[in-house]
Design a protein around this motif. Structure first.
Motif, short mmCIF file in Angstrom:
data_model
loop_
_atom_site.label_atom_id
_atom_site.label_comp_id
_atom_site.label_asym_id
_atom_site.label_seq_id
_atom_site.Cartn_x
_atom_site.Cartn_y
_atom_site.Cartn_z
N GLY A 179 0.76 -1.28 -0.09
CA GLY A 179 -0.02 -0.01 0.16
C GLY A 179 0.95 1.30 -0.01
N HIS A 180 2.03 1.15 0.32
CA HIS A 180 3.05 2.26 0.20
C HIS A 180 4.10 2.42 -0.83
CE1 HIS A 180 1.43 3.64 3.92
NE2 HIS A 180 1.34 2.16 4.44
N PHE A 181 3.87 1.41 -1.98
CA PHE A 181 4.66 1.50 -3.05
C PHE A 181 3.84 2.64 -3.76
CE2 PHE A 181 5.26 -3.41 -3.80
CZ PHE A 181 6.03 -3.62 -2.67
N ALA A 182 4.70 3.50 -4.12
CA ALA A 182 4.17 4.82 -4.89
C ALA A 182 3.50 4.45 -6.29
CB ALA A 182 5.25 5.80 -5.03
N THR A 183 2.54 5.05 -6.60
CA THR A 183 1.89 4.95 -7.72
C THR A 183 1.51 6.15 -8.71
OG1 THR A 183 -0.52 5.02 -7.08
CG2 THR A 183 0.63 2.90 -7.47
N ASP A 184 2.08 7.54 -7.86
CA ASP A 184 2.21 8.69 -8.73
C ASP A 184 3.49 9.51 -7.68
OD1 ASP A 184 2.13 11.22 -9.46
OD2 ASP A 184 -0.11 11.41 -9.16
N ILE A 185 4.72 9.87 -8.54
CA ILE A 185 5.59 10.56 -7.69
C ILE A 185 5.37 11.83 -7.31
CG2 ILE A 185 7.47 8.73 -8.55
CD1 ILE A 185 8.26 10.95 -10.54
N ARG A 186 4.28 12.30 -8.12
CA ARG A 186 3.96 13.73 -7.84
C ARG A 186 2.66 13.86 -7.00
NH1 ARG A 186 7.58 15.81 -11.39
NH2 ARG A 186 7.51 14.92 -13.57
N GLY A 187 2.50 12.68 -6.26
CA GLY A 187 1.19 12.64 -5.58
C GLY A 187 1.11 13.06 -4.30
N ASN A 188 0.05 12.70 -3.47
CA ASN A 188 -0.10 13.32 -2.02
C ASN A 188 0.80 12.65 -1.13
OD1 ASN A 188 -2.55 13.87 -3.22
ND2 ASN A 188 -3.39 12.12 -2.86
N ALA A 189 1.12 13.64 -0.10
CA ALA A 189 1.80 13.10 0.99
C ALA A 189 0.94 12.12 1.88
CB ALA A 189 1.97 14.20 1.91
N VAL A 252 -9.41 3.01 -10.44
CA VAL A 252 -9.00 1.66 -10.99
C VAL A 252 -7.59 1.45 -11.56
CG1 VAL A 252 -9.38 -0.09 -13.12
CG2 VAL A 252 -11.26 1.19 -11.47
N ALA A 253 -7.13 2.83 -12.14
CA ALA A 253 -5.63 2.92 -12.59
C ALA A 253 -4.73 2.54 -11.34
CB ALA A 253 -5.43 4.21 -13.37
N HIS A 254 -4.89 3.20 -10.26
CA HIS A 254 -4.18 3.06 -9.18
C HIS A 254 -4.00 1.71 -8.42
CE1 HIS A 254 -2.51 7.12 -8.58
NE2 HIS A 254 -3.61 7.70 -9.11
N TRP A 255 -5.25 1.10 -8.41
CA TRP A 255 -5.47 -0.11 -7.72
C TRP A 255 -4.77 -0.94 -8.85
CZ3 TRP A 255 -11.51 1.15 -7.24
CH2 TRP A 255 -11.60 1.92 -5.86
N SER A 256 -4.94 -1.22 -10.07
CA SER A 256 -4.36 -2.06 -10.85
C SER A 256 -3.03 -1.96 -10.67
CB SER A 256 -4.97 -2.04 -12.28
OG SER A 256 -5.14 -0.80 -12.70
N ALA A 257 -2.50 -0.54 -10.87
CA ALA A 257 -0.87 -0.40 -10.65
C ALA A 257 -0.38 -1.26 -9.52
CB ALA A 257 -0.64 1.01 -10.82
N GLY A 258 -1.17 -0.81 -8.21
CA GLY A 258 -0.71 -1.63 -7.19
C GLY A 258 -0.70 -2.95 -7.08
N ILE A 259 -1.81 -3.74 -8.03
CA ILE A 259 -1.57 -5.15 -7.93
C ILE A 259 -0.47 -5.50 -8.80
CG2 ILE A 259 -2.82 -7.31 -8.93
CD1 ILE A 259 -5.60 -5.69 -8.30
N VAL A 260 -0.06 -4.73 -10.02
CA VAL A 260 0.88 -5.16 -10.59
C VAL A 260 2.06 -4.98 -9.98
CG1 VAL A 260 2.14 -4.43 -12.82
CG2 VAL A 260 -0.22 -4.75 -12.99
N ASN A 261 2.32 -3.95 -9.23
CA ASN A 261 3.63 -3.71 -8.33
C ASN A 261 3.95 -5.19 -7.41
OD1 ASN A 261 4.02 -1.28 -9.56
ND2 ASN A 261 3.17 -0.13 -7.84
N MET A 262 2.80 -5.50 -6.82
CA MET A 262 2.78 -6.58 -6.28
C MET A 262 3.16 -8.03 -6.93
SD MET A 262 2.42 -5.99 -3.02
CE MET A 262 1.82 -7.68 -2.03
N ILE A 263 2.58 -8.05 -8.13
CA ILE A 263 2.89 -9.39 -9.03
C ILE A 263 4.29 -9.18 -9.27
CG2 ILE A 263 2.48 -9.99 -11.24
CD1 ILE A 263 -0.39 -9.29 -10.95
N HIS A 264 5.04 -7.82 -9.82
CA HIS A 264 6.37 -7.78 -10.20
C HIS A 264 7.30 -8.04 -9.06
CE1 HIS A 264 5.03 -5.40 -14.01
NE2 HIS A 264 4.69 -6.66 -14.28
#
Ligand SMILES: [Zn+2]
Length: 326
Positions: A179-189, A252-264
């Protein structure tokens, strides 16, 4: 249907009951587990102002009540399993780091407490890890040797099992920080100190701010809600609200990026999805599946995505399986 053999013990083939306690953010869930069945359940409010230690007397009384109902004594039980959020040292049975609500429990000896209160041994585990172990022992991922779990609640918890072993790592933090893998480097604190974490972009707690930043928010049906969460946004999108639909697409874009990060990161064959968000699984899972298929690099084949059937039970099952290792 025949079940393949669970890898992490059996939740008590000797017939002995495991006592399991899951310290959630809103509720403390308790259960007695025998041979993979949660035979008794109870729930207590967490009462954040009392911390964790302050709730232990109530937990003790509730365990006593559940045992009495089943005409059991503590000595009939295999032990006591406890799950909490945060970083847990399962070897030492202590919490290393946790959110503010339960901060008083850092360093507390759950083993001494369990011995003093019930004369029982105690295992402690991170709640997402316990959930994944439970899904593998009795739930949606029975018998899997390589699986990850993402649980979408207030925050986003994760866990990984690789080569048949739960991933804990050198400092007890491996697998649980998806849950703390970044999915937007310009995102929220994020509350963890990082920027643009999956849960700071698309976790339940981040949604009110996300919605209010949308330029069309004031004219959207979402502005009429007192509180905004997963359900409100998904329902708005489903009813044709343009802002709701755009927000859902972003989520959905963030959630799926999170799932892909876990897969990778962890090379699973199966991804287990859990938590309150999965109440909308009929709408969401096909969307997530499609995005994950497009974006994950898995030349060996396609990762299976499954949904927890009983998220509350999975944590209790997992704790029972830790108390009854093969
Ligand atoms: Zn974070």
């Amino acid at each position: 249907m025949e079940r393949s053999k669970p890898m992490y013990g059996n939740g008590g083939t000797d017939g002995r009951v495991a006592i399991a306690v899951d310290f959630g953010g809103t509720n403390i869930k308790l259960g007695l587990v025998r041979q993979g069945q949660v035979v008794s359940r109870a729930s207590l409010p967490s009462y954040s102002d009392q911390g964790l230690i302050g709730r232990l007397p109530a937990v003790e009384r509730e365990i006593g009540r559940l045992l009495a109902e089943r005409r059991l004594r503590p000595s009939d039980c295999a032990g006591l399993g406890i799950a909490t959020p945060g970083m847990v040292d399962a070897e030492k049975g202590t919490i290393l780091s946790i959110n503010e609500k339960y901060a008083d429990a850092v360093g507390f000896s759950f083993r001494d407490w369990a011995r003093g209160a019930f004369d029982l041994r105690c295992v402690l585990e991170n709640d997402a890890r316990a959930a994944l172990l439970g899904e593998i022992a009795y739930g949606a991922a029975v018998g899997e040797t390589d699986a990850v779990l993402l649980t979408f609640g207030t925050g986003i918890g994760t866990a990984a099992v690789m080569n048949g072993r739960i991933v804990r790592g050198r400092h007890a933090q491996a697998g649980i920080l998806g849950g703390h893998f970044a999915t937007d480097i310009r995102g929220n604190a994020c509350n963890c100190g990082n920027t643009g974490c999956l849960e700071a972009q698309a976790g339940h707690w981040a949604l009110p701010a996300l919605a209010k930043r949308h330029p069309g928010f004031a004219g959207s049906s979402l502005s009429r809600h007192g509180s905004l969460g997963y359900r409100e946004i998904i329902e708005a999108a489903g009813s044709g609200d343009r802002v709701g639909a755009e927000l859902l697409e972003t989520l959905v874009a963030h959630w799926s990026a999170g799932i892909v990060n876990m897969i990778h990161a962890y090379d699973p064959e199966t991804v287990v999805l859990s938590g309150g968000l999965m109440k909308s699984q009929a709408v969401l899972v096909p969307m997530l599946q499609e995005k994950v298929r497009q974006r994950s690099w898995t030349p060996w084949g396609e990762v299976k995505i499954v949904v927890s059937r009983d998220p509350d039970a999975s944590v209790l099952w997992g704790l029972a399986s830790l108390l009854n290792p093969k």
